[in-house]
Design a protein around this motif. Structure first.
Motif, PDB file in Angstrom:
ATOM      1  N   ALA A 200      62.801  37.572  41.828  1.00  0.00           N
ATOM      2  CA  ALA A 200      62.023  36.498  42.444  1.00  0.00           C
ATOM      3  C   ALA A 200      61.150  37.021  43.587  1.00  0.00           C
ATOM      4  CB  ALA A 200      62.944  35.396  42.951  1.00  0.00           C
ATOM      5  N   LEU A 201      61.650  38.029  44.310  1.00  0.00           N
ATOM      6  CA  LEU A 201      60.828  38.609  45.375  1.00  0.00           C
ATOM      7  C   LEU A 201      59.754  39.494  44.749  1.00  0.00           C
ATOM      8  CD1 LEU A 201      63.592  39.574  47.964  1.00  0.00           C
ATOM      9  CD2 LEU A 201      61.867  37.788  48.219  1.00  0.00           C
ATOM     10  N   PHE A 202      58.673  39.749  45.507  1.00  0.00           N
ATOM     11  CA  PHE A 202      57.627  40.651  45.032  1.00  0.00           C
ATOM     12  C   PHE A 202      57.928  42.049  45.571  1.00  0.00           C
ATOM     13  CE2 PHE A 202      54.646  36.749  45.371  1.00  0.00           C
ATOM     14  CZ  PHE A 202      55.140  36.260  44.168  1.00  0.00           C
ATOM     15  N   PRO A 203      58.382  42.961  44.704  1.00  0.00           N
ATOM     16  CA  PRO A 203      58.825  44.270  45.212  1.00  0.00           C
ATOM     17  C   PRO A 203      57.679  45.135  45.719  1.00  0.00           C
ATOM     18  CG  PRO A 203      58.852  44.260  42.826  1.00  0.00           C
ATOM     19  CD  PRO A 203      58.501  42.864  43.250  1.00  0.00           C
TER      20      PRO A 203
ATOM     21  N   VAL B   5      56.603  34.784  38.235  1.00  0.00           N
ATOM     22  CA  VAL B   5      55.468  33.898  37.999  1.00  0.00           C
ATOM     23  C   VAL B   5      55.806  32.489  38.497  1.00  0.00           C
ATOM     24  CG1 VAL B   5      53.995  32.886  36.224  1.00  0.00           C
ATOM     25  CG2 VAL B   5      54.685  35.275  36.054  1.00  0.00           C
ATOM     26  N   LEU B   6      57.025  32.029  38.193  1.00  0.00           N
ATOM     27  CA  LEU B   6      57.447  30.704  38.641  1.00  0.00           C
ATOM     28  C   LEU B   6      57.498  30.652  40.165  1.00  0.00           C
ATOM     29  CD1 LEU B   6      60.337  29.802  36.154  1.00  0.00           C
ATOM     30  CD2 LEU B   6      57.977  28.982  36.146  1.00  0.00           C
ATOM     31  N   ALA B   7      58.002  31.741  40.776  1.00  0.00           N
ATOM     32  CA  ALA B   7      58.091  31.785  42.241  1.00  0.00           C
ATOM     33  C   ALA B   7      56.700  31.646  42.843  1.00  0.00           C
ATOM     34  CB  ALA B   7      58.753  33.078  42.691  1.00  0.00           C
TER      35      ALA B   7
ATOM     36  N   TYR C 147      50.698  44.552  27.179  1.00  0.00           N
ATOM     37  CA  TYR C 147      52.149  44.418  27.150  1.00  0.00           C
ATOM     38  C   TYR C 147      52.747  44.331  28.542  1.00  0.00           C
ATOM     39  CZ  TYR C 147      53.291  43.947  22.389  1.00  0.00           C
ATOM     40  OH  TYR C 147      53.438  43.407  21.147  1.00  0.00           O
ATOM     41  N   GLY C 148      52.132  45.040  29.488  1.00  0.00           N
ATOM     42  CA  GLY C 148      52.594  44.945  30.870  1.00  0.00           C
ATOM     43  C   GLY C 148      52.517  43.518  31.377  1.00  0.00           C
ATOM     44  N   VAL C 149      51.415  42.846  31.062  1.00  0.00           N
ATOM     45  CA  VAL C 149      51.237  41.460  31.515  1.00  0.00           C
ATOM     46  C   VAL C 149      52.175  40.521  30.753  1.00  0.00           C
ATOM     47  CG1 VAL C 149      49.618  39.534  31.607  1.00  0.00           C
ATOM     48  CG2 VAL C 149      48.885  41.810  32.311  1.00  0.00           C
ATOM     49  N   ILE C 150      52.270  40.733  29.431  1.00  0.00           N
ATOM     50  CA  ILE C 150      53.120  39.853  28.618  1.00  0.00           C
ATOM     51  C   ILE C 150      54.573  39.934  29.078  1.00  0.00           C
ATOM     52  CG2 ILE C 150      54.107  39.591  26.294  1.00  0.00           C
ATOM     53  CD1 ILE C 150      51.287  40.271  25.220  1.00  0.00           C
ATOM     54  N   ASN C 151      55.011  41.137  29.472  1.00  0.00           N
ATOM     55  CA  ASN C 151      56.406  41.316  29.863  1.00  0.00           C
ATOM     56  C   ASN C 151      56.662  41.078  31.346  1.00  0.00           C
ATOM     57  OD1 ASN C 151      57.217  41.915  27.260  1.00  0.00           O
ATOM     58  ND2 ASN C 151      56.721  44.069  27.493  1.00  0.00           N
TER      59      ASN C 151
ATOM     60  N   ILE D 253      47.738  33.794  40.494  1.00  0.00           N
ATOM     61  CA  ILE D 253      48.943  34.401  39.903  1.00  0.00           C
ATOM     62  C   ILE D 253      48.559  35.679  39.165  1.00  0.00           C
ATOM     63  CG2 ILE D 253      50.708  34.087  38.100  1.00  0.00           C
ATOM     64  CD1 ILE D 253      50.904  31.166  38.978  1.00  0.00           C
ATOM     65  N   LEU D 254      47.404  35.653  38.511  1.00  0.00           N
ATOM     66  CA  LEU D 254      46.941  36.840  37.795  1.00  0.00           C
ATOM     67  C   LEU D 254      46.770  38.004  38.765  1.00  0.00           C
ATOM     68  CD1 LEU D 254      45.917  37.867  34.992  1.00  0.00           C
ATOM     69  CD2 LEU D 254      43.623  37.347  35.790  1.00  0.00           C
ATOM     70  N   VAL D 255      46.112  37.725  39.899  1.00  0.00           N
ATOM     71  CA  VAL D 255      45.801  38.782  40.869  1.00  0.00           C
ATOM     72  C   VAL D 255      47.036  39.189  41.674  1.00  0.00           C
ATOM     73  CG1 VAL D 255      44.464  39.312  42.946  1.00  0.00           C
ATOM     74  CG2 VAL D 255      43.397  38.082  41.052  1.00  0.00           C
ATOM     75  N   ASP D 256      47.851  38.200  42.073  1.00  0.00           N
ATOM     76  CA  ASP D 256      48.960  38.487  42.985  1.00  0.00           C
ATOM     77  C   ASP D 256      50.240  38.899  42.280  1.00  0.00           C
ATOM     78  OD1 ASP D 256      47.374  37.915  45.084  1.00  0.00           O
ATOM     79  OD2 ASP D 256      48.174  35.930  45.493  1.00  0.00           O
ATOM     80  N   VAL D 257      50.389  38.510  41.009  1.00  0.00           N
ATOM     81  CA  VAL D 257      51.655  38.801  40.329  1.00  0.00           C
ATOM     82  C   VAL D 257      51.454  39.603  39.037  1.00  0.00           C
ATOM     83  CG1 VAL D 257      53.768  37.833  39.341  1.00  0.00           C
ATOM     84  CG2 VAL D 257      52.659  36.686  41.250  1.00  0.00           C
ATOM     85  N   LEU D 258      50.670  39.048  38.105  1.00  0.00           N
ATOM     86  CA  LEU D 258      50.625  39.650  36.769  1.00  0.00           C
ATOM     87  C   LEU D 258      50.102  41.086  36.787  1.00  0.00           C
ATOM     88  CD1 LEU D 258      49.459  36.620  34.603  1.00  0.00           C
ATOM     89  CD2 LEU D 258      51.744  37.579  34.853  1.00  0.00           C
ATOM     90  N   ILE D 259      49.029  41.335  37.549  1.00  0.00           N
ATOM     91  CA  ILE D 259      48.469  42.685  37.577  1.00  0.00           C
ATOM     92  C   ILE D 259      49.476  43.666  38.174  1.00  0.00           C
ATOM     93  CG2 ILE D 259      46.713  44.127  38.667  1.00  0.00           C
ATOM     94  CD1 ILE D 259      44.710  41.920  38.113  1.00  0.00           C
ATOM     95  N   TRP D 260      50.173  43.216  39.227  1.00  0.00           N
ATOM     96  CA  TRP D 260      51.179  44.082  39.846  1.00  0.00           C
ATOM     97  C   TRP D 260      52.349  44.326  38.909  1.00  0.00           C
ATOM     98  CZ3 TRP D 260      50.340  46.504  44.368  1.00  0.00           C
ATOM     99  CH2 TRP D 260      49.278  46.045  45.147  1.00  0.00           C
ATOM    100  N   GLU D 261      52.753  43.268  38.227  1.00  0.00           N
ATOM    101  CA  GLU D 261      53.852  43.410  37.273  1.00  0.00           C
ATOM    102  C   GLU D 261      53.468  44.394  36.171  1.00  0.00           C
ATOM    103  OE1 GLU D 261      57.131  41.101  36.469  1.00  0.00           O
ATOM    104  OE2 GLU D 261      56.965  42.229  38.300  1.00  0.00           O
ATOM    105  N   ALA D 262      52.186  44.384  35.794  1.00  0.00           N
ATOM    106  CA  ALA D 262      51.728  45.225  34.689  1.00  0.00           C
ATOM    107  C   ALA D 262      51.404  46.643  35.147  1.00  0.00           C
ATOM    108  CB  ALA D 262      50.504  44.596  34.023  1.00  0.00           C
ATOM    109  N   LEU D 263      51.265  46.840  36.456  1.00  0.00           N
ATOM    110  CA  LEU D 263      50.774  48.128  36.963  1.00  0.00           C
ATOM    111  C   LEU D 263      51.560  49.348  36.461  1.00  0.00           C
ATOM    112  CD1 LEU D 263      48.425  49.072  38.646  1.00  0.00           C
ATOM    113  CD2 LEU D 263      49.883  49.018  40.669  1.00  0.00           C
ATOM    114  N   PRO D 264      52.896  49.311  36.471  1.00  0.00           N
ATOM    115  CA  PRO D 264      53.610  50.482  35.946  1.00  0.00           C
ATOM    116  C   PRO D 264      53.206  50.796  34.503  1.00  0.00           C
ATOM    117  CG  PRO D 264      55.141  48.981  37.030  1.00  0.00           C
ATOM    118  CD  PRO D 264      53.823  48.270  36.963  1.00  0.00           C
TER     119      PRO D 264
END
Lengths: 256, 249
Positions: free
Chosen positions: A88-91, B148-150, B138-142, B161-172
């Protein structure tokens, strides 16, 4: 329990929700008093989390209404603490940046953001470095950061989804103490979902016990133990009697 | 320092084995020259500037192909990943061309881009872009649903959400895609330099050395190409450690 409209923070009427044709809620009603901590307890799969996710606007409902003083959830400020703080946190943001995030989304000026951050750190007696990344903190510290993040917007309603279930017992006890003190100081209306009966009783003003699906209220228990309730309260006669009553209700609700 | 001991010993062992093979005359000395000769000819190639130039040209082409591939693959992959239904629609086409050997596309690209520089860079960019796109999507899908809910509950809008979460989630995953992409681009560029009218580049140099029986130089160029691929891979692993410090923690 009858409440006057002024006292009521949350009104749920005729709530309906089904998953794959299986009804979870079919005409569920609930009123929550302003400033109360309401704990929701029930057997697995009875829809505890479903209820707060619909209330928080994270899950669409099939019918009925959930109103906050006459307003939709999108019109009020809410806080939500997820069970899994790791997800939930942003790492990629430091702990302090995580807490600033919802305030920035609200458009608070920078000075006020800092002031609230300081205020929260003092209120929760934070002794670790908030400039660390979440993965550098312990589980309890991470969940504390999640709680601070949820409270940063000064929510009208706070949702807690099994906030302590991933923590060890010692951490749970101290975090529980901190949280109840702060929630009572601030008088925030809170809905807590828990699968720990002791925790539900010790933290709540009122305990709602749910049945198996389709979900109805098995018992609606006012918890009038004195605040603050420290670990010793777990041994008080009042607590023991309440727990015995709830356990009895729970076993009947599960057996039914 | 200790971290370098292992690889250094490994390399030394390899050279010794090579030398042993030469001493035992496993192959004709024209086909398998001693390591010292390969080293000397490679050194000479660098000293007169021609091999350095060839290496630089290959680096340039690979770099350019990689930049084009990233500029297309990352945004398109992220956008498609954010629209999972759309991605499922194009997934087959992406997978198909990702699996198509890039060398089979040379004739087509020759018609499209002519026999000059364009074709070499374009084929490499095409191959790398698909790999990068696939990984970014796949990075974004996963992306973790909870995060995202947070973000949503904290008042973030869709684009936010795309800029603040999804791109970061997909970055690795994006960086993994870039690492595979640049390796693939290097492979395609070297092959293209061999067979599509080239006057420079490592691929051109290695096939020339082979045709002129300059086998010492040929081995040298192979090792230079190997070192280049290894260095690019290492560079991206370091970038991953630096920029996705939270990954796996």
């Amino acid at each position: 329990m009858s409440l006057t409209p002024r006292e009521t923070a949350i009104t749920i009427r005729g709530l309906r929700k089904a998953f794959g044709g299986q009804p979870v809620y079919s005409g569920f009603d609930l009123d929550v008093r302003r400033g109360d901590i309401l704990a929701i307890f029930g057997p697995n799969g009875c829809g505890k989390s479903t209820l707060i996710n619909m209330a928080a606007g994270l899950l669409p409902r099939d019918g009925g209404e959930i109103l906050y003083d006459g307003r939709e959830v999108s019109e009020i400020r809410v806080g939500y603490v997820f069970q899994n703080y790791r997800e939930a946190l942003f790492p990629w943001r430091r702990a302090a940046e995580n807490i600033r995030y919802p305030m920035r989304r609200m458009g608070l000026p920078a000075a006020q953001v800092e002031q609230r951050l300081q205020g929260l750190a003092e209120r929760f007696r934070v002794r670790f470095d908030l400039n660390r990344y979440p993965y550098e903190l312990s589980g309890g510290q991470q969940q504390l950061v999640s709680i601070m993040r949820a409270l940063a917007v000064e929510p009208e309603v706070l949702f807690l989804d099994e906030p302590f279930s991933a923590l060890d017992f010692e951490t749970t006890l101290s975090l529980r103490d901190l949280l109840q003190r702060v929630l009572k100081e601030l008088g925030i209306t809170t809905i807590l979902v828990s699968h720990d009966l002791e925790e539900s009783i010790i933290l709540a003003d009122r305990l709602l016990m749910l049945t198996r699906r389709p979900t109805t209220v098995a018992d609606d228990v006012p918890i009038d133990l004195p605040w603050p309730r420290q670990a010793e309260a777990l041994a008080s006669p009042g607590f023991v009697a309440l727990k015995a009553r709830c356990l009895d209700v729970f076993q009947k609700a599960v057996a039914a | 320092m200790r971290a370098l001991t292992g690889p250094a010993l490994g390399a030394l062992g390899f050279v010794l084995l090579w030398q042993l093979a030469v001493l035992l005359r496993v192959a004709d000395p024209i086909l398998l020259p001693p390591p010292a000769e390969a080293f000397a000819e490679t050194w000479r190639g660098f000293a007169d500037g021609t091999l350095a130039h060839d290496t630089w040209r290959t680096v340039q082409r690979t770099g350019l192909a990689f930049l084009i591939a990233s500029a297309i693959g990352v945004p398109l992959g992220v956008a498609l990943g954010a629209q999972e239904k759309l991605y499922r629609g194009v997934e087959f086409v992406v997978d198909f061309f990702r699996s198509t050997p890039a060398s089979a596309l040379f004739p087509l690209f020759l018609i499209l881009f002519g026999p000059g520089e364009g074709t070499k860079v374009a084929v490499a960019a095409f191959g790398a872009a698909l790999v990068i796109l696939f990984n970014a999507a796949y990075g974004v899908i996963n992306a973790r649903r909870t995060r995202v809910l947070a973000a949503r509950i904290m008042g973030a809008s869709g684009p936010r959400i795309l800029v603040d979460v999804l791109i970061w989630e997909a970055l690795p995953q994006i960086l993994v895609g870039m690492r595979s992409g640049i390796s693939l681009a290097l492979v395609i560029v070297v092959v293209a330099e061999m067979f599509i009218g080239s006057t420079d580049g490592l691929g051109h140099r290695v096939i020339n050395a082979q045709m002129l029986f300059e086998s010492g130089l040929m081995y040298g160029v192979i090792f230079v190409a190997g070192a280049l691929g290894y260095a690019l891979n290492l560079l991206f692993i370091l970038l991953e450690k630096r920029f996705v410090h939270w990954s796996g923690r």
